[in-house]
Design an enzyme around this catalytic site. Structure first.
Site, PDB file in Angstrom:
ATOM      1  N   GLU A 303      12.121  15.306  12.834  1.00 49.57           N
ATOM      2  CA  GLU A 303      10.669  15.254  13.027  1.00 49.57           C
ATOM      3  C   GLU A 303      10.242  15.975  14.306  1.00 49.57           C
ATOM      4  O   GLU A 303       9.583  15.391  15.171  1.00 49.57           O
ATOM      5  CB  GLU A 303      10.182  13.793  13.006  1.00 49.57           C
ATOM      6  CG  GLU A 303      10.415  13.132  11.654  1.00 49.57           C
ATOM      7  CD  GLU A 303       9.932  11.692  11.558  1.00 49.57           C
ATOM      8  OE1 GLU A 303       9.755  11.041  12.600  1.00 49.57           O
ATOM      9  OE2 GLU A 303       9.746  11.214  10.418  1.00 49.57           O
ATOM     10  N   ASP A 382      12.878   5.185   5.088  1.00 52.40           N
ATOM     11  CA  ASP A 382      12.141   4.900   6.311  1.00 52.40           C
ATOM     12  C   ASP A 382      11.471   3.527   6.264  1.00 52.40           C
ATOM     13  O   ASP A 382      10.254   3.449   6.178  1.00 52.40           O
ATOM     14  CB  ASP A 382      11.095   6.009   6.524  1.00 52.40           C
ATOM     15  CG  ASP A 382      10.478   5.962   7.913  1.00 52.40           C
ATOM     16  OD1 ASP A 382      11.009   5.237   8.766  1.00 52.40           O
ATOM     17  OD2 ASP A 382       9.467   6.652   8.136  1.00 52.40           O
ATOM     18  N   GLU A 410       5.271  -1.348  10.251  1.00 50.52           N
ATOM     19  CA  GLU A 410       4.642  -0.075   9.894  1.00 50.52           C
ATOM     20  C   GLU A 410       4.263   0.001   8.410  1.00 50.52           C
ATOM     21  O   GLU A 410       3.122   0.258   8.063  1.00 50.52           O
ATOM     22  CB  GLU A 410       5.577   1.080  10.259  1.00 50.52           C
ATOM     23  CG  GLU A 410       5.028   2.437   9.856  1.00 50.52           C
ATOM     24  CD  GLU A 410       5.941   3.594  10.261  1.00 50.52           C
ATOM     25  OE1 GLU A 410       7.003   3.362  10.852  1.00 50.52           O
ATOM     26  OE2 GLU A 410       5.564   4.741   9.960  1.00 50.52           O
TER      27      GLU A 410
HETATM   28  C1  GCU Z   1       8.868   6.900  11.030  1.00 50.03           C
HETATM   29  C2  GCU Z   1       7.642   6.642  11.823  1.00 50.03           C
HETATM   30  C3  GCU Z   1       7.565   7.508  13.042  1.00 50.03           C
HETATM   31  C4  GCU Z   1       8.855   7.386  13.846  1.00 50.03           C
HETATM   32  C5  GCU Z   1      10.046   7.658  12.968  1.00 50.03           C
HETATM   33  C6  GCU Z   1      11.366   7.397  13.647  1.00 50.03           C
HETATM   34  O1  GCU Z   1       8.818   8.154  10.442  1.00 50.03           O
HETATM   35  O2  GCU Z   1       6.506   6.837  11.023  1.00 50.03           O
HETATM   36  O3  GCU Z   1       6.464   7.114  13.792  1.00 50.03           O
HETATM   37  O4  GCU Z   1       8.852   8.263  14.913  1.00 50.03           O
HETATM   38  O5  GCU Z   1      10.005   6.828  11.854  1.00 50.03           O
HETATM   39  O6  GCU Z   1      11.963   6.374  13.333  1.00 50.03           O
HETATM   40  O7  GCU Z   1      11.821   8.177  14.452  1.00 50.03           O
END
Ligand code: GCU
Length: 696
Positions: A303, A382, A410
């Site tokens: 990400e 996730d 979440e």
């Molecule tokens: C999910 C979450 C993110 C977080 C990511 C992670 O995608 O939405 O906000 O950063 O997990 O665990 O790194």
């Protein structure tokens, strides 16, 4: 559908969750207990022991209305009182059998009562200061639930060595995926100066046996990159000291490209000697401020976070380089396995996000140094309301592993919906991977016993913030409590753990215990029913991930996660489909591959299924979807009713706060029901057999 924005509250105006001590009204019990608590003797007169004794004193004062003397002198009257000491102390050892001494591990403790005609003593013994503080809270809690002193005898040791809370707190004070106010550590790009709340937080964590805390977000951006420098280390060392008093080590999330951002280097290549040297110096500096620093948490190559892939290096290269710098000080690298290409094109049948973590890490088994731990989300995706367990558990025998659970809700209702996660976590921990034959449970993998690992354990993404009750929803405190208790001992039943939380938080009124227990234990099942049953997951609004949106997901350029069309839904992840099931032990591969044998609550995760397919109950898939959503939304009324029955029996503020959230939950559950059912009706054209109104 709007989030409730929870404001922080000024210092001192917050509850202490399960540590809000209430006066014991039972005179009989008071009489019995007084001789044992009127003195507190501490045999090792140091900072930590004094702190433990003060905790006990404060609790006794609040609960029983008496103020015990704390005695640290060498002349001691051992006839009446609580004796706190370390193994090895002569006085203490006189009271102990050899086997008892042997059973107390590093972070464990023993609580034992000596009651004779002339003596009324509670012994609290441990090997280390951490054991003493954990034991102190255990003793306080036992006294609060009026444990019978004549049979009070506890030897406890945590099963897993690492029991760590991950905060996704940003330096501006916001919390990524936080639903309970702002950060208690940071605001306005600064470390907060008052540590009162941090200290109370440390007390809460020590009372559930936590021994590590990562205070900043895994996505390390902006000022947070500088946390590992003398710009912030003096303040972090104060936070570390506050936690240390309660047996908790501080960890920091780092940005893998720090040598570039703050070191002025042109590269962060883990095999570059200058990069190594830079980290070595950085680590040396950190330890000069925080001598017991726990180590680094790293989200790399995921990400949009930088990582070793940028330089053509592996995750083992990256993690090991950092591990070498921490090794001389006893620090660890916690390396996250949440690595996937969020922009991948999954239109071909073999590309599957679920496969990513295993594909990235399995080939590296055996390559990580001993002080590297792989932190693995419980499922391959996730933190959805239901996922199969990650096949990485047990898939890498030569790599230390931690399980990552999301305490913050979440995808499970964001602390507006009541969703107790203990029941889900317990199922995950009891999953038998078969990796070393029958009985290779996840709980035995992550507590280290199956493969004899030194570093392994539990990581929980925090659900707390500066709100009045720490967790937004008062009942969400139970999730934090349960995380700690399961990490300490995953063999315990969640019923037992939840009940203990209720007794300590709300008292022992029969109806209160009965109703709240029902609410907690059924809440995940209910939430799953009106959101995404059968292993479907997602279907949330992109970005903030709250509320229904059947085709919404931020990376959905290539279609939906569930790939619904007019005839069928779900993803074929069998060995003939994306091949994901091949990542499991053959025992599970066969089960997951077979649509008849696959657990129904994961059906659409593993299979692509026509809407007319008949489930075991005889219902068609589409009818099940309709029923599940109608029933789930209706069952929220039961939650409301059970809570309503407690009016007058619960502190009014808490009662009202929870009532308000339940009301919102009901409204939002109806929205979920209608949006999802409408979606399916429009897709399939198949009406509800029961003729209920699908369009609101
Ligand atoms: C999910 C979450 C993110 C977080 C990511 C992670 O995608 O939405 O906000 O950063 O997990 O665990 O790194």
């Amino acid at each position: 559908m709007e989030h409730v924005k929870q404001k922080g509250v000024p210092q001192n105006q917050y509850t202490m969750c399960w540590l809000d001590y209430k006066r014991c009204e039972d005179e009989e019990y008071l009489k019995k207990v007084i001789p044992f608590i009127s003195n507190i003797f501490i045999l090792d007169n140091n900072y930590y022991f004094r702190n433990a004794a003060l905790e006990l004193k404060e609790a006794i004062k609040n609960i029983f209305g008496v103020e015990p003397n704390i005695q640290t002198t060498s002349y001691l009257d051992f006839h009446h009182g609580t004796l706190i000491g370390k193994l090895g102390n002569e006085v203490i050892e006189k009271f102990l059998e050899k086997e008892e001494k042997e059973q107390i591990g590093n972070e464990g403790f023993l609580i034992k009562v000596v009651a004779t005609k002339t003596q009324n003593i509670i012994l609290l013994v441990a090997k280390t200061e951490s054991g003493i503080i954990y034991g102190t809270f255990e003793l306080i809690n036992r006294l609060r639930v009026k444990s019978n002193l004549s049979s009070l005898y506890i030897i406890e040791n945590p099963k897993a060595p690492l029991r760590v809370i991950n905060h996704w707190d940003n330096m501006d004070g916001s919390i990524e995926r936080g639903y309970a106010g702002s950060s208690i550590f940071f605001s306005n790009n600064r470390v907060k100066r008052s540590l009162k709340r941090v200290r109370d937080y440390a007390r809460l964590l020590a009372s559930i046996g936590i021994n590590g805390v990562v205070i900043n977000n895994v996505n390390v951006r902006g000022k947070a990159i500088w946390l590992i420098t003398p710009k912030y280390l003096p303040e972090l060392s104060e936070i570390a000291e506050t936690f240390r008093l309660y047996g908790i080590k501080l960890y920091i999330s780092i940005n893998f490209a720090s040598p570039i951002y703050i070191g002025g280097l042109s590269t962060a290549d883990p095999l570059d000697p200058d990069v190594f040297k830079w980290w070595q110096e950085t680590v040396k500096t950190i330890y000069s401020y925080i001598p017991d620093f726990g180590g680094f948490l790293v989200k790399a190559d995921s990400e949009f976070n930088p990582g070793p892939y940028v330089y053509g290096r592996s995750h083992a290269d990256g993690a090991n380089m950092l591990a070498r710098t921490l090794l001389p000080y006893g620090g660890v690298v916690i390396w996250r396995a949440f690595v996937y290409n969020c922009l991948q094109d999954w239109r071909d049948t073999k590309t599957d996000r679920a496969k990513a973590a295993y594909e990235n890490f399995k080939p590296l088994d055996g390559e990580f140094l001993d002080n590297v731990v792989l932190q693995i989300k419980y499922g391959p995706m996730d933190f959805q309301v239901r996922e199969p367990v990650s096949p990485l558990f047990g898939g890498m025998e030569k790599t230390n592993q931690m399980i990552e659970l999301q305490i913050t809700q979440e995808y499970t209702g964001q602390q507006i919906h009541l969703c107790y996660l203990g029941t889900l976590w317990k199922e995950i921990l009891e999953f038998d991977t078969y990796c070393k034959g029958k009985g290779s449970y996840i709980k035995r993998i992550v507590d280290g016993s199956l493969f004899g690992w030194k570093y392994c354990g539990f990581a929980g993404v925090s659900n707390i913030g500066s709100s009045i009750n720490w967790t937004g929803h008062d009942l969400a405190q139970a999730n934090l409590w349960t995380f700690g208790k399961l990490a300490w001992n995953p063999d315990r039943s969640v019923e037992d753990i939840a009940k203990e939380w209720i007794l300590l938080t709300f008292g022992d009124d029969k109806k209160v215990v009965e109703n709240i227990l029902w609410m907690l234990l059924n809440s995940h099942r209910i939430y799953e029913k009106y959101t995404t049953p059968l292993g479907l997951g997602w279907m949330v609004n992109p970005g903030h991930h709250y509320g229904p949106n059947p085709e919404g997901y931020e990376y959905s350029k290539w279609g939906t996660y569930h790939r619904a069309d007019t005839k069928a839904i779900g993803v074929d992840r069998t060995s003939k489909g994306t091949g994901y099931t091949l990542q499991y032990h053959p025992h599970w591969q066969k089960i997951f591959d077979d649509i008849e044998k696959c657990p129904e609550n994961l059906l659409l995760f593993f299979h692509r299924v026509p809407y007319t397919y008949r489930l075991k109950s005889g219902k068609t898939l589409i009818q099940f979807m309709y029923d599940s959503h109608f029933e789930g939304a209706e069952e929220v009324d039961v939650l409301i009713q059970k809570w309503e029955e407690l009016r007058g029996k619960i502190d009014e503020d808490i009662f009202n706060r929870v009532s308000e959230r339940l009301k919102m939950q009901k409204e939002h559950a109806i929205e979920w029901r209608d949006v999802i059912n409408t979606y399916f009706y429009r897709k399939t054209g198949i009406p509800d057999e029961k003729g209920r109104l699908i369009y609101p």
